[in-house]
Design a protein around this motif. Structure first.
Motif, mmCIF file in Angstrom:
data_model
loop_
_atom_site.group_PDB
_atom_site.id
_atom_site.type_symbol
_atom_site.label_atom_id
_atom_site.label_comp_id
_atom_site.label_asym_id
_atom_site.label_seq_id
_atom_site.Cartn_x
_atom_site.Cartn_y
_atom_site.Cartn_z
ATOM 1 N N LEU A 1 0.698 -1.153 -0.099
ATOM 2 C CA LEU A 1 0.061 -0.211 0.128
ATOM 3 C C LEU A 1 0.808 1.249 -0.030
ATOM 4 O O LEU A 1 1.360 1.746 0.947
ATOM 5 C CB LEU A 1 -0.930 -0.042 1.147
ATOM 6 C CG LEU A 1 -1.929 -1.337 1.240
ATOM 7 C CD1 LEU A 1 -2.634 -1.350 2.577
ATOM 8 C CD2 LEU A 1 -2.798 -1.331 0.055
ATOM 9 N N LEU A 2 1.237 1.845 -1.362
ATOM 10 C CA LEU A 2 2.156 2.662 -1.410
ATOM 11 C C LEU A 2 1.529 4.007 -0.450
ATOM 12 O O LEU A 2 0.298 4.064 -0.137
ATOM 13 C CB LEU A 2 2.331 3.160 -2.956
ATOM 14 C CG LEU A 2 3.180 2.015 -3.613
ATOM 15 C CD1 LEU A 2 3.144 2.235 -5.110
ATOM 16 C CD2 LEU A 2 4.707 2.159 -3.075
ATOM 17 N N PRO A 3 2.555 4.839 0.059
ATOM 18 C CA PRO A 3 4.065 4.907 -0.397
ATOM 19 C C PRO A 3 4.799 4.135 0.404
ATOM 20 O O PRO A 3 6.120 4.273 0.519
ATOM 21 C CB PRO A 3 4.401 6.277 -0.186
ATOM 22 C CG PRO A 3 3.263 6.931 0.970
ATOM 23 C CD PRO A 3 2.073 6.234 0.453
ATOM 24 N N LYS A 4 4.091 3.138 1.087
ATOM 25 C CA LYS A 4 4.778 2.194 2.134
ATOM 26 C C LYS A 4 5.487 1.071 1.330
ATOM 27 O O LYS A 4 4.760 0.601 0.566
ATOM 28 C CB LYS A 4 3.827 1.683 3.152
ATOM 29 C CG LYS A 4 4.446 0.696 4.331
ATOM 30 C CD LYS A 4 3.408 0.523 5.331
ATOM 31 C CE LYS A 4 3.869 -0.112 6.606
ATOM 32 N NZ LYS A 4 2.882 -0.456 7.250
ATOM 33 N N TYR A 5 6.681 0.940 1.616
ATOM 34 C CA TYR A 5 7.572 -0.297 1.115
ATOM 35 C C TYR A 5 7.839 0.039 -0.418
ATOM 36 O O TYR A 5 7.472 -0.926 -1.067
ATOM 37 C CB TYR A 5 6.768 -1.766 1.372
ATOM 38 C CG TYR A 5 6.622 -1.922 2.945
ATOM 39 C CD1 TYR A 5 7.528 -1.415 3.874
ATOM 40 C CD2 TYR A 5 5.553 -2.736 3.191
ATOM 41 C CE1 TYR A 5 7.543 -1.642 5.304
ATOM 42 C CE2 TYR A 5 5.311 -2.823 4.599
ATOM 43 C CZ TYR A 5 6.087 -2.535 5.564
ATOM 44 O OH TYR A 5 5.984 -2.434 6.829
ATOM 45 N N ARG A 6 8.193 1.002 -0.690
ATOM 46 C CA ARG A 6 8.586 1.330 -2.130
ATOM 47 C C ARG A 6 9.982 0.292 -2.288
ATOM 48 O O ARG A 6 10.733 -0.056 -1.173
ATOM 49 C CB ARG A 6 9.189 2.531 -2.570
ATOM 50 C CG ARG A 6 8.092 3.622 -2.557
ATOM 51 C CD ARG A 6 8.217 5.030 -2.591
ATOM 52 N NE ARG A 6 7.452 5.972 -2.679
ATOM 53 C CZ ARG A 6 7.590 7.355 -2.705
ATOM 54 N NH1 ARG A 6 8.723 7.835 -2.693
ATOM 55 N NH2 ARG A 6 6.569 7.884 -2.834
ATOM 56 N N GLY A 7 10.229 -0.341 -3.245
ATOM 57 C CA GLY A 7 11.425 -1.195 -3.604
ATOM 58 C C GLY A 7 11.040 -2.562 -3.866
ATOM 59 O O GLY A 7 10.279 -2.892 -4.409
ATOM 60 N N ALA A 8 12.090 -3.388 -3.754
ATOM 61 C CA ALA A 8 12.359 -4.750 -4.175
ATOM 62 C C ALA A 8 11.515 -5.989 -3.453
ATOM 63 O O ALA A 8 11.169 -6.908 -3.969
ATOM 64 C CB ALA A 8 13.745 -5.122 -4.574
ATOM 65 N N SER A 9 11.317 -5.787 -2.198
ATOM 66 C CA SER A 9 10.854 -6.928 -1.397
ATOM 67 C C SER A 9 9.740 -6.522 -0.323
ATOM 68 O O SER A 9 9.515 -6.689 0.788
ATOM 69 C CB SER A 9 11.793 -7.559 -0.447
ATOM 70 O OG SER A 9 12.458 -6.441 0.309
#
Length: 301
Positions: free
Chosen positions: A109-117
């Motif tokens: 649920l962006l902007p939480k945990y942008r990136g690869a995992s």
């Protein structure tokens, strides 16, 4: 509706299969990561997305970089209405972002945990809810405006593989809804101040000690299911765990029963059910401690 699809693992493959099944959608081409060696024998293995694309007779490309000469031009000639991206593993260059709306299905649920995992990170943090966000891509990392999202709870016993499958099905549903209703959707900018990031998982992330809280070890067990798994400093893999009540010196065996071995942690305790010693086959924890002649009040090593 013409769509160029970019993705690599099973999560992306679930979305691709749903797109291929839609009569009003034509997947004109697929982009995925190069084949990689897998397992101890390092067998060169294609990504799931490639297998599906080839079975469907769709052109599949595996460039090491989307900046390679000719790629943007080739995509532009296909006249896509959308470029759909899911766990692809590469950032899209500006030349491709400008061809058509690029929609990314990100498993948080962006902007939480942008990136690869993002899925692993939600489990590592013991989150009780997660979801999938459809976002309009820009040059930043998962920072574009949001188009739609869906939410699901995370149960205490949920692990990575089950959560991946559930989110993949949700992402497939969300993909179809987003591309079909795109013209009527009003995007919502992300709040960068609330953004958090997660890194690519490495094997060393699976190393644990009983000096950690039991909940921390258990969350790593859930998040690192399959690979890298969790293991102790002596290489012993912990294959099946359960959270337990109990206190004592970290690493000390508190109880033994037919179901496993209860070991104290920094706080709380874990029941260890299955283990795998380095370079040996998996075994139940009772067989392991019998072989080591360990008993209650001994250190589990």
């Amino acid at each position: 509706m013409n769509i160029v699809f970019m993705g690599t693992p099973e999560y992306a493959d679930t979305i691709l299969k749903r797109l291929l099944a839609e009569k009003e959608i034509t997947v004109t081409s697929v982009y995925t990561q190069p084949d990689k060696p897998v397992g101890r024998k390092k067998v060169l293995t294609p990504p799931p997305v490639k297998v599906t694309a080839e079975a469907a007779g769709v052109a599949c490309y595996q460039p090491y970089s989307l900046k390679e000469d000719g790629i943007a031009g080739r995509i532009e000639r296909e006249k896509p209405d959308f470029i759909v991206v899911a766990a692809y593993g590469q950032l899209l260059p500006k030349a491709i972002l400008e061809i058509a709306p690029c929609i990314n299905l990100h498993a948080s649920l962006l902007p939480k945990y942008r990136g690869a995992s993002p899925i692993q990170q939600a489990l590592l943090n013991g989150d009780r809810v997660t979801g999938v966000t459809a976002m309009l891509m820009e040059e930043g990392l998962d920072s574009g405006p949001m188009l739609a999202w869906n939410v699901t709870p995370i149960g205490l016993n949920d692990r990575k593989n089950e959560l991946f499958m559930r989110l993949a099905e949700m992402a497939a549903d969300l993909t179809l809804k987003t591309v079909k209703k795109y013209r009527s959707i009003r995007s919502l900018p992300q709040c960068d101040a609330d953004a958090t990031y997660c890194k690519k998982i490495a094997r060393r992330d699976g190393l644990v000690t009983f000096d950690l809280p039991a909940e921390t070890i258990y969350n790593r067990f859930r998040a690192f299911e399959g690979w890298p798994g969790i293991y102790l400093e002596n290489g012993l893999k912990l294959l099946d765990l359960a959270l337990m009540e109990g206190e004592g010196e970290a690493g000390k065996i508190l109880a033994i029963d037919d179901d496993g071995v209860v070991v104290a942690c920094k706080s709380g305790a874990l029941k260890i059910k299955m283990v795998q010693p380095s370079s040996k086959k998996a075994m139940d924890a009772l067989s392991y401690i019998r072989g080591k002649r360990l008993k209650i009040d001994d250190l589990f090593i």
